[in-house]
Design a protein around this motif. Structure first.
Motif, mmCIF file in Angstrom:
data_model
loop_
_atom_site.group_PDB
_atom_site.id
_atom_site.type_symbol
_atom_site.label_atom_id
_atom_site.label_comp_id
_atom_site.label_asym_id
_atom_site.label_seq_id
_atom_site.Cartn_x
_atom_site.Cartn_y
_atom_site.Cartn_z
ATOM 1 N N ALA A 251 0.834 -1.200 0.000
ATOM 2 C CA ALA A 251 0.000 0.000 0.000
ATOM 3 C C ALA A 251 0.865 1.245 0.000
ATOM 4 O O ALA A 251 1.974 1.257 0.550
ATOM 5 N N LEU A 252 0.363 2.303 -0.613
ATOM 6 C CA LEU A 252 0.977 3.617 -0.500
ATOM 7 C C LEU A 252 0.405 4.270 0.748
ATOM 8 O O LEU A 252 -0.767 4.639 0.783
ATOM 9 N N LEU A 253 1.233 4.393 1.787
ATOM 10 C CA LEU A 253 0.757 4.862 3.082
ATOM 11 C C LEU A 253 1.578 6.045 3.577
ATOM 12 O O LEU A 253 2.739 6.229 3.199
ATOM 13 N N SER A 254 0.959 6.818 4.450
ATOM 14 C CA SER A 254 1.607 7.982 5.045
ATOM 15 C C SER A 254 2.761 7.558 5.942
ATOM 16 O O SER A 254 2.603 6.730 6.846
ATOM 17 N N LEU A 255 3.926 8.152 5.719
ATOM 18 C CA LEU A 255 5.074 7.869 6.581
ATOM 19 C C LEU A 255 4.891 8.501 7.964
ATOM 20 O O LEU A 255 5.473 8.025 8.943
ATOM 21 N N THR A 256 4.074 9.547 8.045
ATOM 22 C CA THR A 256 3.785 10.165 9.343
ATOM 23 C C THR A 256 2.858 9.285 10.169
ATOM 24 O O THR A 256 3.105 9.031 11.348
ATOM 25 N N LEU A 257 1.793 8.785 9.554
ATOM 26 C CA LEU A 257 0.762 8.062 10.299
ATOM 27 C C LEU A 257 1.125 6.601 10.544
ATOM 28 O O LEU A 257 0.437 5.921 11.305
ATOM 29 N N THR A 258 2.176 6.118 9.903
ATOM 30 C CA THR A 258 2.618 4.738 10.141
ATOM 31 C C THR A 258 3.966 4.700 10.852
ATOM 32 O O THR A 258 4.635 3.671 10.846
ATOM 33 N N ALA A 259 4.345 5.817 11.471
ATOM 34 C CA ALA A 259 5.670 5.897 12.102
ATOM 35 C C ALA A 259 5.866 4.805 13.145
ATOM 36 O O ALA A 259 6.946 4.209 13.232
ATOM 37 N N GLU A 260 4.846 4.510 13.942
ATOM 38 C CA GLU A 260 4.996 3.502 14.989
ATOM 39 C C GLU A 260 5.182 2.114 14.393
ATOM 40 O O GLU A 260 6.017 1.326 14.861
ATOM 41 N N GLU A 261 4.429 1.792 13.339
ATOM 42 C CA GLU A 261 4.562 0.476 12.707
ATOM 43 C C GLU A 261 5.920 0.324 12.025
ATOM 44 O O GLU A 261 6.499 -0.769 12.019
ATOM 45 N N LEU A 262 6.458 1.417 11.479
ATOM 46 C CA LEU A 262 7.786 1.370 10.870
ATOM 47 C C LEU A 262 8.867 1.206 11.933
ATOM 48 O O LEU A 262 9.834 0.463 11.738
#
Length: 308
Positions: A251-262
């Motif tokens: 998926a093309l996802l927000s790097l801001t909103l997925t910071a915790e998962e990253l």
């Protein structure tokens, strides 16, 4: 004898509160050890309560990796719901303790930003601004700040909105993200995997669409992948993220909103490019920017964004 007008309400079908609290703390920290410190119990007690909850629900809530935890899709859904519920419960208790003269501010933003960025910080907000009740309006339809439908907004775009005072909060970028279970590392392997699509508002200036990503990556879009029918499609970005977490595709996802998962490794960015979709802005109606409660919320949000 039961009195007329006072029907017996059936009991709530909920797991034990201790198990729910233990899971919510472990999910917030992605650590039994840190959850134990928060709740003043032992790590084994947290582990026992989480296991009991998983047995009750009949499905795993964590993937237990080497020296770390990662939420399963079911665990992520439960965590989001519990966090919202516990935040609401804590807010209700705070209102009972708070002086009657406390002020309220309504913050409006889109559903993904509300769920993934604002809600995890609500406890910190209450500690920083105990005299202000923050009411959250989450929706993808813009509300009229000038009319007073909300007091302050976090919006994406260019910040040029007539009648509003705005300030850039942080830039936003979207990139291909997926579960490490897919083993995806090279762009050339992307056609072997399902693409996950997410709807964008018609007025978005630079939407992160797969067609745009293939152009900026300077590689040919695989035949048959131009339409959403070629993959999974969601109207809500949070659902697209959950599908990626479950290993259903890229998926093309927000790097801001997925910071915790990253940070936890639950999601990985196998390659670029990352797409610039503009910035998030704070906004309020002209003339309201210096109202004490609005100014306090504004400054708190800016302080949180500066630490990301």
């Amino acid at each position: 004898m039961q009195e007329i007008g006072s029907p017996v309400r059936p009991p709530r079908r909920l797991p034990p509160l201790l198990s729910l609290r233990a899971f919510e703390a472990a999910a917030a920290h992605l650590s039994f050890q840190r959850a134990a410190v928060e709740l003043s119990v032992t790590p084994s007690a947290i582990s026992h309560q989480v296991r009991a909850l998983e047995d009750t629900l009949g499905q795993p809530l964590f993937r237990r990796l080497t020296r770390q935890l990662a939420l399963t899709p079911a665990g992520q859904r439960l965590f989001d719901d519990l966090r919202m519920g516990f935040d609401a419960l804590e807010a209700g208790i705070d209102r009972l303790r708070r002086p009657a003269a406390s002020q309220s501010v309504t913050l409006t933003t889109n559903t993904a930003f509300a769920a993934r960025w604002v809600l995890p910080r609500m406890a910190a907000f209450r500690k920083a601004c105990p005299g202000i009740e923050l009411r959250l309006h989450a929706g993808d339809t813009l509300v009229d700040l000038a009319r007073g439908d909300a007091d302050i907004a976090v919006r994406s775009g260019n910040g040029n909105w007539p009648g509003l005072v705005s300030s850039e909060l942080m830039p936003e970028r979207y990139a291909p993200l997926c579960s490490p279970m897919l083993g995806l590392r090279r762009k050339s392997d992307l056609p072997k995997h399902q693409l996950i699509h997410c709807d964008w508002q018609p007025n978005a200036t630079a939407p992160a669409l797969w067609s745009r990503w293939f152009r900026e990556a300077d590689i040919a879009q695989p035949r048959g992948r131009s339409a959403k029918a070629a993959g999974l499609s969601f109207s809500d970005e949070t659902h697209a993220m959950l599908a990626a977490l479950a290993g259903h595709g890229v998926a093309l996802l927000s790097l801001t909103l997925t910071a915790e998962e990253l940070r936890s490794g639950a999601l990985v960015q196998p390659f670029g490019p990352a797409l610039d979709t503009g910035s998030y802005f704070l906004a309020t109606a002209n003339g309201r920017e210096n109202e004490p409660a609005i100014r306090a919320v504004w400054q708190w949000i800016e302080s949180q964004a500066s630490t990301d």
